[in-house]
Design an enzyme around this catalytic site. Structure first.
Site, short mmCIF file in Angstrom:
data_model
loop_
_atom_site.label_atom_id
_atom_site.label_comp_id
_atom_site.label_asym_id
_atom_site.label_seq_id
_atom_site.Cartn_x
_atom_site.Cartn_y
_atom_site.Cartn_z
CB CYS A 14 40.83 13.79 -68.99
SG CYS A 14 40.38 12.52 -68.38
CG HIS A 18 27.67 8.81 -72.27
ND1 HIS A 18 28.16 8.61 -70.96
CD2 HIS A 18 27.18 10.04 -71.87
CE1 HIS A 18 27.92 9.38 -69.94
NE2 HIS A 18 27.53 10.43 -70.58
CB CYS A 54 38.22 9.85 -70.69
SG CYS A 54 37.39 10.10 -69.12
CG HIS A 96 28.79 11.46 -66.53
ND1 HIS A 96 27.65 11.14 -65.84
CD2 HIS A 96 28.72 11.79 -67.80
CE1 HIS A 96 26.79 11.67 -66.74
NE2 HIS A 96 27.34 11.72 -67.95
CB CYS A 97 35.48 12.09 -66.77
SG CYS A 97 37.10 12.47 -66.22
CB CYS A 153 37.53 15.00 -68.80
SG CYS A 153 37.03 13.86 -69.70
CG HIS A 159 29.25 14.12 -72.31
ND1 HIS A 159 29.89 14.20 -71.35
CD2 HIS A 159 28.05 13.47 -72.17
CE1 HIS A 159 29.20 13.81 -70.34
NE2 HIS A 159 28.02 13.30 -70.97
CD GLU A 160 25.06 12.56 -74.80
OE1 GLU A 160 25.37 11.43 -74.64
OE2 GLU A 160 25.19 13.63 -73.88
ZN LIG Z 1 26.80 12.01 -69.77
ZN LIG Z 2 37.91 12.17 -68.23
#
Ligand SMILES: [Zn+2]
Ligand SMILES: [Zn+2]
Length: 258
Positions: free
Chosen positions: A245, A214, A248, A220-221, A226, A210-211
């Site tokens: 996903c 970014h 992304c 954000h999704c 995801c 996740h990071e």
């Molecule tokens: Zn975030």
């Molecule tokens: Zn996504």
């Protein structure tokens, strides 16, 4: 069978026949219209490696990472991938970090290095909240490990918070190329449950993906499965997949290539 298929594809020759460098260039030549291949096919090193290793790459994850590292060595210098440096804060289990590094290297094709620990005493914590202010960590990371253009990822046991946020699992700054993830609220123990190292690893991997998303510029999704879905609780983290996903994934590829 994959090797037999590859041999057939590359030259309609029998399986087990050696694919030498020159022969391989000639064999793929008919697939490209109006492309003049050099007589000395040095630029086919990458293709050659894939063909030779197809028969040896099994379903085991280690085999894949081995294949990836062999491919990496064949890349010309201008295509070298980005380096990701994982910085443990005050010592995190090295086996845990090297497993994490392998998973991230395989997902992002980064060259991953686990750095020496950053030492942060408890006096750095906010004395009332007993939490670490996230900018304190990122400033230290950049000051002590930054400056080489790579991406930094700090992993800490301290509970992190930001202005106007009670806590964060992690954070990333795309422009300063720094990210951090806290294990504090990813541990079962925090919720009064029995320790589960595997759950901790999976949650950490999801938050790191996740990071790093970014850090690549992803937002954000809305897809709750995801990795780029925003987690405000451990339930949301558990519900996510440790990868992007389709949407992304496409965005992240466009970002890495651009
Ligand atoms: Zn975030
Ligand atoms: Zn996504």
């Amino acid at each position: 069978m994959p090797k037999g298929f590859a041999c057939g594809f590359f030259g309609r020759v029998k399986s087990r026949e050696a694919l030498c460098r020159l022969a391989l260039a000639q064999r793929v030549g008919h697939l490209f219209v109006r492309v003049d291949f050099a007589r000395e096919p040095r630029e086919f090193g990458l293709v050659e490696t894939v063909a030779r290793n197809l028969g040896q790459v099994g379903s085991d994850a280690d085999d894949h990472s081995g294949a990836v590292s062999r491919l990496r060595r064949k890349k010309p210098p201008q295509e070298m991938e980005m380096q990701l440096r994982i910085v443990p804060v005050n010592g995190i289990d090295p086996a845990f970090l090297s497993r994490l590094g392998l998973c991230l290297a395989e997902r992002f094709l980064y060259d991953v290095v686990v750095e020496r620990s950053l030492s942060l005493s408890r006096s750095c914590l906010n004395s009332t909240r007993k939490q670490l202010f996230l900018p304190t960590l990122t400033t230290r990371l950049l000051r002590e490990y930054g400056g080489d253009g790579g991406l930094l990822l700090g992993i800490t046991d301290f509970d992190l918070y930001k202005t106007s946020q009670r806590f964060v699992f992690g954070d990333a700054d795309e422009h300063r190329r720094v990210a951090a993830v806290s294990l504090h609220r990813l541990r079962n123990d925090f919720y009064g449950e029995a320790s589960d190292e595997n759950a901790l690893f999976q949650r950490t991997l999801k938050e790191c993906v996740h990071e790093l998303g970014h850090a690549l510029g992803l937002k954000h999704c809305y897809n709750a499965r995801c990795a780029m879905h925003y987690s405000n609780s451990i339930f949301e983290t558990d519900n996510k997949m440790p990868h992007f996903c389709e949407v992304c994934e496409k965005r992240s590829r466009a970002r890495s290539e651009g």
